[in-house]
Scaffold this motif. Structure first.
Motif, PDB file in Angstrom:
ATOM      1  N   LEU A  67       0.834  -1.211   0.000  1.00 25.92           N
ATOM      2  CA  LEU A  67       0.000   0.000   0.000  1.00 25.92           C
ATOM      3  C   LEU A  67       0.865   1.257   0.000  1.00 25.92           C
ATOM      4  CD1 LEU A  67      -3.085   0.277  -0.015  1.00 25.92           C
ATOM      5  CD2 LEU A  67      -2.984   0.715   2.445  1.00 25.92           C
ATOM      6  N   LYS A  68       1.907   1.236   0.847  1.00 21.42           N
ATOM      7  CA  LYS A  68       2.815   2.386   0.938  1.00 21.42           C
ATOM      8  C   LYS A  68       3.598   2.553  -0.367  1.00 21.42           C
ATOM      9  CE  LYS A  68       6.219   4.407   4.085  1.00 21.42           C
ATOM     10  NZ  LYS A  68       7.086   4.182   5.260  1.00 21.42           N
ATOM     11  N   LEU A  69       3.921   1.427  -0.993  1.00 20.09           N
ATOM     12  CA  LEU A  69       4.648   1.427  -2.260  1.00 20.09           C
ATOM     13  C   LEU A  69       3.878   2.222  -3.325  1.00 20.09           C
ATOM     14  CD1 LEU A  69       7.258  -0.004  -3.367  1.00 20.09           C
ATOM     15  CD2 LEU A  69       5.755  -1.783  -4.231  1.00 20.09           C
ATOM     16  N   PHE A  70       2.567   2.023  -3.377  1.00 21.71           N
ATOM     17  CA  PHE A  70       1.730   2.716  -4.359  1.00 21.71           C
ATOM     18  C   PHE A  70       1.579   4.200  -4.032  1.00 21.71           C
ATOM     19  CE2 PHE A  70       0.443  -1.522  -5.684  1.00 21.71           C
ATOM     20  CZ  PHE A  70       0.274  -1.354  -7.057  1.00 21.71           C
ATOM     21  N   ARG A  71       1.776   4.552  -2.751  1.00 21.04           N
ATOM     22  CA  ARG A  71       1.580   5.947  -2.346  1.00 21.04           C
ATOM     23  C   ARG A  71       2.858   6.785  -2.440  1.00 21.04           C
ATOM     24  NH1 ARG A  71      -1.816   4.256   2.404  1.00 21.04           N
ATOM     25  NH2 ARG A  71       0.057   4.593   3.635  1.00 21.04           N
ATOM     26  N   MET A  72       4.025   6.136  -2.510  1.00 16.91           N
ATOM     27  CA  MET A  72       5.291   6.872  -2.448  1.00 16.91           C
ATOM     28  C   MET A  72       5.677   7.464  -3.796  1.00 16.91           C
ATOM     29  SD  MET A  72       7.653   4.629   0.134  1.00 16.91           S
ATOM     30  CE  MET A  72       8.994   5.811   0.128  1.00 16.91           C
ATOM     31  N   ARG A  73       5.801   8.779  -3.812  1.00 14.66           N
ATOM     32  CA  ARG A  73       6.156   9.472  -5.045  1.00 14.66           C
ATOM     33  C   ARG A  73       7.568   9.095  -5.510  1.00 14.66           C
ATOM     34  NH1 ARG A  73       6.669  15.971  -5.732  1.00 14.66           N
ATOM     35  NH2 ARG A  73       7.390  15.928  -7.885  1.00 14.66           N
ATOM     36  N   LYS A  85      15.998  11.354  -9.526  1.00 14.38           N
ATOM     37  CA  LYS A  85      15.905  12.500 -10.446  1.00 14.38           C
ATOM     38  C   LYS A  85      14.668  12.385 -11.336  1.00 14.38           C
ATOM     39  CE  LYS A  85      20.877  13.208 -10.428  1.00 14.38           C
ATOM     40  NZ  LYS A  85      22.135  12.796 -11.046  1.00 14.38           N
ATOM     41  N   MET A  86      14.379  11.172 -11.809  1.00 10.39           N
ATOM     42  CA  MET A  86      13.199  10.969 -12.667  1.00 10.39           C
ATOM     43  C   MET A  86      11.910  11.278 -11.916  1.00 10.39           C
ATOM     44  SD  MET A  86      14.187   7.429 -14.606  1.00 10.39           S
ATOM     45  CE  MET A  86      12.548   7.175 -15.245  1.00 10.39           C
ATOM     46  N   ASN A  87      11.869  10.895 -10.640  1.00 11.07           N
ATOM     47  CA  ASN A  87      10.656  11.103  -9.830  1.00 11.07           C
ATOM     48  C   ASN A  87      10.550  12.508  -9.268  1.00 11.07           C
ATOM     49  OD1 ASN A  87       9.545   8.467 -10.045  1.00 11.07           O
ATOM     50  ND2 ASN A  87      11.077   7.711  -8.598  1.00 11.07           N
ATOM     51  N   LYS A  88      11.646  13.311  -9.450  1.00  6.45           N
ATOM     52  CA  LYS A  88      11.674  14.713  -8.976  1.00  6.45           C
ATOM     53  C   LYS A  88      11.318  14.811  -7.491  1.00  6.45           C
ATOM     54  CE  LYS A  88      10.567  16.762 -13.470  1.00  6.45           C
ATOM     55  NZ  LYS A  88      10.484  15.567 -14.287  1.00  6.45           N
ATOM     56  N   VAL A  89      12.019  14.025  -6.674  1.00  8.60           N
ATOM     57  CA  VAL A  89      11.700  14.016  -5.236  1.00  8.60           C
ATOM     58  C   VAL A  89      12.855  14.475  -4.361  1.00  8.60           C
ATOM     59  CG1 VAL A  89       9.960  12.203  -5.351  1.00  8.60           C
ATOM     60  CG2 VAL A  89      12.352  11.584  -5.083  1.00  8.60           C
ATOM     61  N   SER A  90      13.929  14.964  -4.978  1.00  7.20           N
ATOM     62  CA  SER A  90      15.107  15.292  -4.175  1.00  7.20           C
ATOM     63  C   SER A  90      14.813  16.327  -3.091  1.00  7.20           C
ATOM     64  CB  SER A  90      16.238  15.782  -5.077  1.00  7.20           C
ATOM     65  OG  SER A  90      15.793  16.840  -5.880  1.00  7.20           O
ATOM     66  N   GLU A  91      13.787  17.179  -3.353  1.00  4.92           N
ATOM     67  CA  GLU A  91      13.488  18.187  -2.339  1.00  4.92           C
ATOM     68  C   GLU A  91      12.058  18.074  -1.833  1.00  4.92           C
ATOM     69  OE1 GLU A  91      14.512  22.019  -3.845  1.00  4.92           O
ATOM     70  OE2 GLU A  91      16.452  21.332  -4.545  1.00  4.92           O
ATOM     71  N   ALA A  92      11.347  17.019  -2.244  1.00  2.00           N
ATOM     72  CA  ALA A  92       9.948  16.864  -1.836  1.00  2.00           C
ATOM     73  C   ALA A  92       9.864  15.966  -0.615  1.00  2.00           C
ATOM     74  CB  ALA A  92       9.125  16.287  -2.973  1.00  2.00           C
ATOM     75  N   HIS A  93       9.853  16.559   0.569  1.00  2.38           N
ATOM     76  CA  HIS A  93       9.747  15.813   1.836  1.00  2.38           C
ATOM     77  C   HIS A  93      10.755  14.666   1.894  1.00  2.38           C
ATOM     78  CE1 HIS A  93       6.137  18.133   2.265  1.00  2.38           C
ATOM     79  NE2 HIS A  93       5.642  17.595   1.185  1.00  2.38           N
ATOM     80  N   PRO A  94      12.053  14.970   1.802  1.00  2.00           N
ATOM     81  CA  PRO A  94      13.028  13.889   1.739  1.00  2.00           C
ATOM     82  C   PRO A  94      12.987  12.959   2.936  1.00  2.00           C
ATOM     83  CG  PRO A  94      14.115  16.005   2.168  1.00  2.00           C
ATOM     84  CD  PRO A  94      12.702  16.306   1.835  1.00  2.00           C
ATOM     85  N   GLU A  95      12.529  13.477   4.088  1.00  6.69           N
ATOM     86  CA  GLU A  95      12.505  12.606   5.260  1.00  6.69           C
ATOM     87  C   GLU A  95      11.490  11.482   5.123  1.00  6.69           C
ATOM     88  OE1 GLU A  95      11.351  15.651   5.163  1.00  6.69           O
ATOM     89  OE2 GLU A  95       9.335  15.665   5.977  1.00  6.69           O
ATOM     90  N   LYS A  96      10.556  11.636   4.184  1.00 12.27           N
ATOM     91  CA  LYS A  96       9.533  10.600   4.010  1.00 12.27           C
ATOM     92  C   LYS A  96       9.823   9.701   2.818  1.00 12.27           C
ATOM     93  CE  LYS A  96       5.787  13.353   5.958  1.00 12.27           C
ATOM     94  NZ  LYS A  96       4.522  14.016   5.688  1.00 12.27           N
ATOM     95  N   GLU A  97      10.849  10.017   2.072  1.00 11.67           N
ATOM     96  CA  GLU A  97      11.103   9.256   0.852  1.00 11.67           C
ATOM     97  C   GLU A  97      12.088   8.120   1.094  1.00 11.67           C
ATOM     98  OE1 GLU A  97       9.215   9.625  -1.485  1.00 11.67           O
ATOM     99  OE2 GLU A  97       8.408  11.619  -1.227  1.00 11.67           O
ATOM    100  N   GLU A  98      12.116   7.188   0.125  1.00 12.38           N
ATOM    101  CA  GLU A  98      12.969   6.015   0.303  1.00 12.38           C
ATOM    102  C   GLU A  98      14.443   6.384   0.297  1.00 12.38           C
ATOM    103  OE1 GLU A  98      13.256   3.122  -2.837  1.00 12.38           O
ATOM    104  OE2 GLU A  98      13.320   1.520  -1.398  1.00 12.38           O
ATOM    105  N   LEU A  99      14.810   7.349  -0.517  1.00 14.63           N
ATOM    106  CA  LEU A  99      16.223   7.656  -0.674  1.00 14.63           C
ATOM    107  C   LEU A  99      16.470   9.148  -0.582  1.00 14.63           C
ATOM    108  CD1 LEU A  99      19.034   6.589  -1.377  1.00 14.63           C
ATOM    109  CD2 LEU A  99      18.473   6.923  -3.772  1.00 14.63           C
ATOM    110  N   LYS A 100      17.278   9.575   0.370  1.00 16.22           N
ATOM    111  CA  LYS A 100      17.691  10.974   0.450  1.00 16.22           C
ATOM    112  C   LYS A 100      18.812  11.217  -0.565  1.00 16.22           C
ATOM    113  CE  LYS A 100      16.811  11.194   5.428  1.00 16.22           C
ATOM    114  NZ  LYS A 100      17.391  11.466   6.727  1.00 16.22           N
ATOM    115  N   GLU A 101      19.116  12.490  -0.791  1.00 13.12           N
ATOM    116  CA  GLU A 101      20.269  12.802  -1.639  1.00 13.12           C
ATOM    117  C   GLU A 101      21.523  12.353  -0.910  1.00 13.12           C
ATOM    118  OE1 GLU A 101      20.922  14.014  -4.652  1.00 13.12           O
ATOM    119  OE2 GLU A 101      18.814  13.809  -5.091  1.00 13.12           O
ATOM    120  N   LEU A 102      22.296  11.525  -1.540  1.00 13.40           N
ATOM    121  CA  LEU A 102      23.498  10.978  -0.916  1.00 13.40           C
ATOM    122  C   LEU A 102      24.721  11.387  -1.716  1.00 13.40           C
ATOM    123  CD1 LEU A 102      22.109   7.418  -0.408  1.00 13.40           C
ATOM    124  CD2 LEU A 102      22.700   8.955   1.450  1.00 13.40           C
ATOM    125  N   PRO A 103      25.883  11.422  -1.063  1.00 16.69           N
ATOM    126  CA  PRO A 103      27.095  11.652  -1.855  1.00 16.69           C
ATOM    127  C   PRO A 103      27.298  10.512  -2.833  1.00 16.69           C
ATOM    128  CG  PRO A 103      27.629  10.965   0.387  1.00 16.69           C
ATOM    129  CD  PRO A 103      26.165  11.204   0.336  1.00 16.69           C
TER     130      PRO A 103
END
Length: 501
Positions: free
Chosen positions: A266-272, A477-495
Motif C-alpha cells: 500500500l505504501k509502495l503505491f503511495r510513495m512518489r 531524479k526521474m521522480n523529482k523528489v530530491s526536495e519533496a519531503h526527503p525525510e519521508k522518501e525512500e532515498l535521500k540525496e546521498l554523496p
C-alpha cells in the motif's frame, strides 16, 4: 594496481557463489518450468483418467462440457496458485530470510509431488487439482524469491548474469518436461503419474544442500542488524576476508532507508519516490506475459502440422523449440553484462513485435501460398529467440536492481501478482480471441509488444554495473523528489558512491 586487483577479486565468480546459484535455481526455478509443461503431453491420458474415475464412482461417463471444465480448472489452478504465492513473498522473505523462504517453499513441492504420484493408485483426480494449486504457490514464491536471493548475493558486475540464471533453469525445466513427456518415455498410461511426481526431486535436493550456503548478506545486515553474520556471509561468497567496501555500501543503503522503514504494498503505491520504478515493473511484467508467449506455444503445434510435420513428429519439433529457448537464454546469461538490460529488452520486444506481424500475414495466407507455413515456423522460432533474450529473463532482474532493501519484497509481490494474473488472463481469454479473430489474434500481441517497446525506450534506464544506490539516484531524479519531503522518501540525496565495490 593493488586496488584494481582487489576489485577483480571482489567481482569474481567463486565456487560457493556458483553452487549457491545452481542449487537455488535448480531446486526452485527448474520446478516452475517443469510444472508449466508437465501436463501438456499427458493431457489426453489424464482426461481419460478423470472420466474413468468418475465412471467408477457414478457408473456413467462425464459429458464433454464438465470434463473440459474440470481440465480447465486443473490447468488454471497453476497460475492461480502462482498469484497466491506472489502474495506470500513479502511476509515469508521478511520472516525467514531469502534462503529460509526458499527452504520453506519446498513444502509446496514435495507434498504435491507425492499426491500427484499417488493420484492414479488412489483413484482421485481431486488430488491432482489440489496439487496443481500447491505447485503453483511454489512457482509463485520461487519466481520472485530466487531472483531476489541471487541479486543480493552477487557482486554488481555479476548481478545481471546471475539474475538471468533463474530464467535459464525455467527453460531447462520446460525442456526436461517436454523430453520426459515424449510418448515413448513417460507420457503413457503407466508413466504420467511418475512424470508429475518427479517435480519433488529438485525440491528434495535443495532441502538437503541449500542449508550449507549463506543467507543474503543484505538481509542479515539491513533487516537482522547482524553485521558479523553479514560479513561472514560475504567472506564465504567472495572467497576472501577483505569485504569492508561492500559492507560499507550495504550500510549506506541501510542509512538511506532508515527514514522509510518497512514499505508495504500500500505504501509502495503511495510513495512518489517510487512512482516510475513501480510503473516500470507493472509494464514489464504485464508486457512479458501479454506479449503472446503462451499463445505462440499454443499455436505452435497447429503451425507445425500445417507445414507438413507428421503428427507423431510434432512432439519432437516442440522439444526442439524448447531447446532453442534454452540456448538463447544461455546466450542472455553471457551478454546481459556486455549489452546491458535495456538493449536486450528493446531487442527482444522488437523481435517479438516483428514475428507477430509477419506470423499474422503468414497464417492469413497459408492456404493460398504453398510456402507460407514455413514462414510461420521461422516466425515461431524467431519469437522464441526474441523472448528468451530480453522479455523472459530481464524483468525479474530489474525488480531486484531498481528497488532498495525495504521496498524490494513488496515490489516483488506487485510484480509477481501482475505476472501471474496476466498469465491467468491470457490462458482464459486467448481461446476466445483465437475463435473471434483467428490468425489476426497476433495483432493484439503485436500492439502490446509495440507499446512495451516504446515505454522501455522512453523510461527504463540502463542499470548495468551500477550499485543499488546509484540506480536509485537515477530514479530519484526521474521522480523529482530530491526536495519533496526527503525525510519521508525512500532515498535521500546521498554523496556519490564509488563505482568500485
Amino acid at each position: 594496481m593493488e586496488q584494481q586487483d582487489q576489485s577483480m577479486k571482489e567481482g569474481r565468480l567463486t565456487l560457493v557463489l556458483a553452487l549457491a546459484t545452481l542449487i537455488a535455481a535448480f531446486g526452485s526455478s527448474f520446478q516452475y518450468g517443469y510444472n508449466v509443461a508437465a501436463v501438456n503431453s499427458p493431457a489426453p491420458l489424464m482426461q481419460q483418467f478423470y472420466n474413468e474415475t468418475y465412471y467408477g464412482r457414478i457408473g456413467e461417463f462425464m459429458e464433454d462440457f464438465p470434463l473440459t471444465l474440470l481440465w480447465s480448472v486443473t490447468v488454471s489452478m497453476f497460475p492461480f496458485g502462482g498469484f497466491i504465492g506472489s502474495l506470500l513473498v513479502g511476509p515469508l522473505v521478511n520472516k525467514f530470510g531469502r534462503k529460509g523462504a526458499l527452504l520453506f517453499n519446498n513444502i509446496f513441492s514435495i507434498v504435491p509431488a507425492i499426491l500427484m504420484g499417488c493420484s492414479k493408485v488412489a483413484k482421485s483426480f481431486e488430488l491432482i487439482i489440489i496439487s496443481r494449486l500447491l505447485v503453483g504457490i511454489c512457482a509463485g514464491l520461487s519466481s520472485n524469491v530466487v531472483p531476489m536471493y541471487l541479486g543480493e548475493l552477487a557482486p554488481k558486475n555479476l548481478r545481471g548474469a546471475l539474475g538471468v540464471v533463474p530464467q535459464l533453469f525455467i527453460t531447462v525445466g520446460i525442456l526436461v518436461a517436454q523430453i520426459f513427456g515424449l510418448r515413448n518415455l513417460l507420457a503413457n498410461a503407466d508413466g504420467w503419474p511418475i512424470l508429475l511426481g518427479l517435480t519433488g526431486v529438485p525440491a528434495a535436493l535443495q532441502l538437503l544442500l541449500l542449508p550449507f550456503f549463506p543467507e543474503s548478506p543484505r538481509y542479515l545486515l539491513i533487516q537482522k542488524k547482524d553485521e558479523a553474520a553479514a560479513k561472514k556471509a560475504l567472506q564465504t561468497l567472495r572467497g576472501w576476508d577483505s569485504v569492508d567496501r561492500e559492507v560499507a555500501e550495504i550500510r549506506q543503503e541501510d542509512e538511506a532507508e532508515k527514514a522509510a522503514g518497512f514499505i508495504s504494498v500500500l505504501k509502495l503505491f503511495r510513495m512518489r519516490s517510487l512512482r516510475w520504478q513501480l510503473l516500470s515493473v507493472i509494464v514489464l511484467m504485464a508486457g512479458q506475459q501479454l506479449s503472446g508467449v503462451n499463445a505462440i506455444y499454443y499455436y505452435a503445434d497447429q503451425i507445425y502440422l500445417s507445414a507438413g510435420v507428421q503428427e507423431d513428429h510434432v512432439q519432437y519439433v516442440t522439444a526442439g523449440t524448447g531447446a532453442v529457448n534454452v540456448v538463447m537464454t544461455i546466450c542472455a546469461v553471457f551478454v546481459v553484462e556486455l549489452l546491458g538490460r535495456r538493449l536486450l529488452l528493446l531487442l527482444g520486444f522488437s523481435i517479438c513485435l516483428t514475428a507477430c506481424c509477419v506470423l499474422t500475414a503468414a497464417l492469413a495466407l497459408q492456404d493460398t501460398v504453398s510456402w507460407m507455413p514455413y514462414i510461420s515456423i521461422v516466425c515461431v522460432i524467431s519469437y522464441v529467440i526474441g523472448h528468451a533474450l530480453g522479455p523472459s529473463p530481464i524483468p525479474a532482474l530489474l525488480i531486484t536492481e531498481i528497488f532498495l532493501q525495504s521496498s524490494r519484497p513488496s515490489a516483488f509481490m506487485v510484480g509477481g501478482s501482475v505476472h501471474w494474473l496476466s498469465n491467468f488472463a491470457v490462458g482464459l481469454i486467448f481461446p476466445f480471441i483465437q475463435e473471434g479473430l483467428g490468425p489476426y489474434s497476433f495483432i493484439v500481441f503485436a500492439v502490446i509488444c509495440l507499446l512495451t517497446t516504446i515505454y522501455i525506450f522512453l523510461i527504463v534506464p540502463e542499470t548495468k554495473a551500477k550499485t543499488f544506490i546509484e540506480i536509485n539516484q537515477i530514479f530519484t531524479k526521474m521522480n523529482k523528489v530530491s526536495e519533496a519531503h526527503p525525510e519521508k522518501e525512500e532515498l535521500k540525496e546521498l554523496p556519490p558512491v564509488t563505482s568500485e565495490q
